[in-house]
Design an enzyme around this catalytic site. Structure first.
Site, PDB file in Angstrom:
ATOM      1  CE  LYS A   8      -4.617   0.668   0.221  1.00 15.44           C
ATOM      2  NZ  LYS A   8      -5.448   0.397  -0.623  1.00 15.44           N
ATOM      3  CG  ASP A  16      -7.253   3.844  -1.234  1.00 18.68           C
ATOM      4  OD1 ASP A  16      -7.660   2.303  -1.027  1.00 18.68           O
ATOM      5  OD2 ASP A  16      -7.277   4.493  -0.328  1.00 18.68           O
TER       6      ASP A  16
END
Length: 449
Positions: free
Chosen positions: A129, A169
């Protein structure tokens, strides 16, 4: 819930000591380790090989400065992150988040969750991430482009189609992906599937925009079917009004449900006649306005300040699709009191541990985010496959593959939960099913000194 074994309690204490002041990361690790106690008893070889100690420690953490120039000619400085958490079953895979709340602890929590989510899809993807504390809101397209180019100038040194494949995201949509992909291409002089969520005319996949929301509903539908239930005739409350929430609402309606509430960071709308989704899409995707504008054209709807109040609306199905820890114990108790039968997390860890306990204690079907919202990364994996083949599938083909993946995730999670003594505990099942595939790969690959 407390640890039953000294081994897991000691490991959790070490995580808290080694990663101080990172509550979201601690919360994510605790949930997984609580589910791992029976696994550790059944697999002593994992303890001997240090699998549990290794899986809670990122393989690599990259933190970097991002300098860019705003439209007034002033130099701005932000911080960028990429946490490459685990590559045992494939290249690191996980989104990039641009939001003021981004810090190292948040990125670690998201990267850790991504390990198990990606494993559950059955696709060969590791967990990672990244992101930045940059806020795209209020910035011009040129400012966002300059930031994205600066961000990618550093990130490009650490990623690649067979190393690490980021996606979007919160705060990172098609515009930001396009700017970053263009910069990567200039730097590397190659056209490769290094990012997912790309535009359809340069390697993107159909259904990617809808995937997380659609997948959440597909998983929920599988859960409901185990009790002879479905979306048909059910009132559905969904928090958020971004991609995940909008397309969860769309699929819920297609499956026969009536979506009666949506929210944004300021407040929520309640329309007992059912949300007009086309109006919401126009507001949020085209005009980029606040959700409260909906009530000006829909007299049956009401707007309420404060987004947490959305959980006071009676419903049978609740889909938290906004952000982490948005649904607390009090909200969970209210949902139970009002007759909720299923809750599925469209966002990452939107329910607090206390809220999860309320749902499990009251036999509410509860799907954790690592299972229920895996549709987004699953479709990213399908985009990677299409990029490798230099080919693209139709909307119907991708949607059918997505539906199959979500059914596979549901069945695997339920089977794992049943094997370990609690068939309807999808938290237990998802964590164990996701962990075992990664743990076996780590065990077979040995210890890297």
């Amino acid at each position: 819930m407390n640890f039953r074994t000294e081994y897991m309690q000691d490991l959790m204490s070490r995580v808290e000591k080694n990663h101080p002041a990172q509550p979201e990361f601690h919360q994510a690790v605790r949930e997984v380790l609580l589910c791992m106690e029976p696994v550790a008893q059944n697999h002593p070889e994992y303890i001997k090989a240090g699998i549990f100690e290794r899986i809670v420690e990122p393989e690599r953490v990259i933190i970097f400065r991002v300098s860019w120039v705003d439209d007034q000619g002033k130099v701005q400085v932000n911080r960028g992150y990429r946490v490459q958490f685990n590559s045992a079953i494939g290249p690191y895979k996980g989104g990039l988040r641009f939001h003021p709340s981004v810090n190292l602890g948040v990125i670690k929590f998201l990267g850790f969750e991504q390990i198990f989510k990606n494993s559950l899809t059955s696709l060969p993807m590791g967990g990672g991430k990244g992101g930045s504390d940059f806020d795209p809101k209020g910035k011009s397209d040129n400012e966002i482009m300059r930031f994205c180019q600066s961000f990618m100038t550093e990130l490009a040194k650490h990623i690649g189609a067979d190393t690490d494949v980021p996606a979007g995201d919160i705060g990172v949509g098609a515009r930001e992906i396009g700017f970053m992909f263009g910069q990567y291409k200039r730097l590397k002089n190659e056209f490769t599937g290094v990012l997912t969520g790309k535009g359809l005319n340069y390697g993107g996949s159909l259904v990617r925009t809808q995937a997380t929301g659609y997948g959440c509903c597909y998983f929920t539908d599988e859960m409901l079917a185990t009790r002879g239930e479905s979306f048909v005739g059910k009132d559905v409350v969904i928090s958020g009004s971004g991609n995940v929430a909008i397309y969860a609402a769309e699929k819920a309606m297609q499956l026969g449900g009536k979506v009666v509430a949506l929210s944004d960071s300021n407040g929520y709308i309640h329309d007992p006649e059912g949300i007009d989704l086309n109006a919401v899409k126009q507001l949020k995707e085209v005009e980029r306005k606040r959700i409260k504008e909906y009530v000006t054209t829909h007299p049956t709807a009401t707007y309420h300040e404060g987004c947490n109040g959305i959980w006071t609306i009676p419903c049978q199905i609740a889909l938290p699709c906004a952000t982490q820890n948005e649904l607390d114990k009090e909200a969970a108790l209210t949902l139970v009191k009002n007759g909720v039968i299923a809750v599925a997390e469209g966002a990452n860890m939107p329910s607090t541990p206390e809220a999860v306990d309320v749902f499990l204690d009251n036999k509410v079907l509860f799907a954790p985010g690592k299972a229920a919202n895996a549709g987004g990364v699953a479709t990213s994996g399908l985009e990677m496959s299409q990029n490798s083949m230099r080919y693209s599938w139709s909307f119907e083909e991708v949607d059918e593959k997505l539906k199959g993946i979500m059914k596979h995730i549901h069945n695997n999670a339920r089977a794992a939960a049943e094997k370990y003594g609690d068939a309807e505990n999808y938290v237990l099942g998802a964590n164990i099913a996701g962990f075992l595939k990664v743990a076996d790969a780590m065990y077979m690959q040995g210890v890297a000194y």
